[in-house]
Design a protein around this motif. Structure first.
Motif, PDB file in Angstrom:
ATOM      1  N   LYS A   3      19.759  43.903  50.564  1.00  0.00           N
ATOM      2  CA  LYS A   3      18.904  45.078  50.644  1.00  0.00           C
ATOM      3  C   LYS A   3      17.601  44.832  49.904  1.00  0.00           C
ATOM      4  O   LYS A   3      17.588  44.330  48.776  1.00  0.00           O
ATOM      5  CB  LYS A   3      19.622  46.283  50.024  1.00  0.00           C
ATOM      6  N   LYS A   4      16.485  45.166  50.534  1.00  0.00           N
ATOM      7  CA  LYS A   4      15.172  44.944  49.938  1.00  0.00           C
ATOM      8  C   LYS A   4      14.883  46.024  48.914  1.00  0.00           C
ATOM      9  O   LYS A   4      15.040  47.216  49.186  1.00  0.00           O
ATOM     10  CB  LYS A   4      14.100  44.945  51.034  1.00  0.00           C
ATOM     11  N   ASN A   5      14.483  45.621  47.719  1.00  0.00           N
ATOM     12  CA  ASN A   5      14.203  46.570  46.654  1.00  0.00           C
ATOM     13  C   ASN A   5      12.939  47.363  46.949  1.00  0.00           C
ATOM     14  O   ASN A   5      11.986  46.849  47.541  1.00  0.00           O
ATOM     15  CB  ASN A   5      14.036  45.841  45.320  1.00  0.00           C
ATOM     16  N   ASP A  20       8.481  46.979  40.243  1.00  0.00           N
ATOM     17  CA  ASP A  20       9.416  46.488  41.252  1.00  0.00           C
ATOM     18  C   ASP A  20      10.863  46.933  41.037  1.00  0.00           C
ATOM     19  O   ASP A  20      11.770  46.433  41.693  1.00  0.00           O
ATOM     20  CB  ASP A  20       9.349  44.959  41.340  1.00  0.00           C
ATOM     21  N   SER A  21      11.076  47.878  40.127  1.00  0.00           N
ATOM     22  CA  SER A  21      12.423  48.417  39.946  1.00  0.00           C
ATOM     23  C   SER A  21      12.340  49.832  39.391  1.00  0.00           C
ATOM     24  O   SER A  21      11.346  50.206  38.747  1.00  0.00           O
ATOM     25  CB  SER A  21      13.240  47.548  38.982  1.00  0.00           C
ATOM     26  N   TRP A  22      13.392  50.607  39.635  1.00  0.00           N
ATOM     27  CA  TRP A  22      13.423  51.976  39.137  1.00  0.00           C
ATOM     28  C   TRP A  22      13.458  51.989  37.606  1.00  0.00           C
ATOM     29  O   TRP A  22      12.816  52.829  36.975  1.00  0.00           O
ATOM     30  CB  TRP A  22      14.619  52.724  39.701  1.00  0.00           C
ATOM     31  N   PHE A  40       7.950  53.159  47.468  1.00  0.00           N
ATOM     32  CA  PHE A  40       7.467  52.657  48.750  1.00  0.00           C
ATOM     33  C   PHE A  40       8.285  51.440  49.159  1.00  0.00           C
ATOM     34  O   PHE A  40       8.865  50.752  48.317  1.00  0.00           O
ATOM     35  CB  PHE A  40       5.980  52.297  48.663  1.00  0.00           C
ATOM     36  N   SER A  41       8.304  51.179  50.456  1.00  0.00           N
ATOM     37  CA  SER A  41       9.153  50.114  50.991  1.00  0.00           C
ATOM     38  C   SER A  41       8.517  48.736  50.941  1.00  0.00           C
ATOM     39  O   SER A  41       9.202  47.726  50.874  1.00  0.00           O
ATOM     40  CB  SER A  41       9.546  50.437  52.438  1.00  0.00           C
ATOM     41  N   THR A  42       7.183  48.681  51.013  1.00  0.00           N
ATOM     42  CA  THR A  42       6.501  47.383  51.058  1.00  0.00           C
ATOM     43  C   THR A  42       5.383  47.317  50.031  1.00  0.00           C
ATOM     44  O   THR A  42       4.856  48.342  49.577  1.00  0.00           O
ATOM     45  CB  THR A  42       5.888  47.120  52.445  1.00  0.00           C
ATOM     46  N   ARG A  43       5.004  46.092  49.673  1.00  0.00           N
ATOM     47  CA  ARG A  43       3.907  45.866  48.743  1.00  0.00           C
ATOM     48  C   ARG A  43       2.597  46.433  49.294  1.00  0.00           C
ATOM     49  O   ARG A  43       1.797  47.022  48.576  1.00  0.00           O
ATOM     50  CB  ARG A  43       3.771  44.363  48.474  1.00  0.00           C
TER      51      ARG A  43
END
Length: 211
Positions: A3-5, A20-22, A40-43
């Motif tokens: 799964k993509k973070n 990059d993390s909660w 957000f899903s992407t950079r």
């Protein structure tokens, strides 16, 4: 498939930025009254959001971004006693150039490039530094507008924090980056560097129109 973070944008927190993390995001907003953040899903999505404003993205992300009359009133109008800077890159990395213009008339004041291999963030950083040097040389009290929070952060830190690696194709560009960093470390300036509110005012006057 793993799964993509998600990526987390913090507009208002202890240290605004993209995380990059909660857990990393939580550290920036914990205990902060009125913290502004979103995942957000992407950079690409995260960087676009960070360079915009929380007001554009709050509420349902399925809705077309927009500002209410109250929000527009709060933001107000841009200061026309200013210059605006922007960069454009065809690819990441790709052919990049930047420029500065008079905010009111859109008259071009300076332009550099195109450089064979650069990124938009590098261009935005160089555009701000060029603009600061341009205004200081002329002893101008004008404001400088940019639409890049990332570049504003790099300028405050006096460091172009790019992940792009130097090579023979971008040698000239990195020489310019080095000169810009040296200028920031050797010079003081009083010019306010202000975020251009694209959601309220439209594209920044220095925009190259390549959307």
């Amino acid at each position: 498939m793993a799964k993509k973070n998600k990526l987390y944008v913090v507009w208002k927190g202890k240290v605004p930025g993209i995380y990059d993390s909660w857990d990393a995001c939580k550290k920036q907003i914990s205990g902060m009254k009125g913290a502004q953040y979103m995942s957000f899903s992407t950079r690409e999505q995260a960087e676009k959001a960070y360079n915009s404003s929380y007001a554009v993205y709050k509420g349902s992300k399925k809705k077309e971004p927009g500002l209410s009359a109250t929000e527009l009133l709060k933001i107000g109008e841009p200061n026309m006693h200013s210059i605006a800077v922007d960069a454009a890159s065809s690819g990441n990395p790709g052919k990049m150039e930047y420029r500065g213009v008079d905010t009111r008339t859109k008259k071009q004041l300076f332009r550099q490039g195109p450089f064979a291999q650069g990124t938009n963030n590098i261009g935005e950083f160089l555009a701000i530094v060029h603009g600061l040097a341009f205004l200081k040389e002329r002893k101008s009290d004008r404001v400088l507008y940019t639409d890049s929070r990332t570049a504003m952060s790099w300028v405050r830190k006096k460091k172009c924090n790019t992940k792009l690696q130097p090579n023979t194709r971008n040698k000239e560009l990195f020489e310019l980056v080095e000169r810009a960093e040296i200028w920031l470390n050797k010079n003081s300036y009083k010019t306010p560097v202000v975020k251009w509110e694209t959601a309220a005012w439209g594209e920044i006057p220095a925009d190259f129109g390549r959307k």
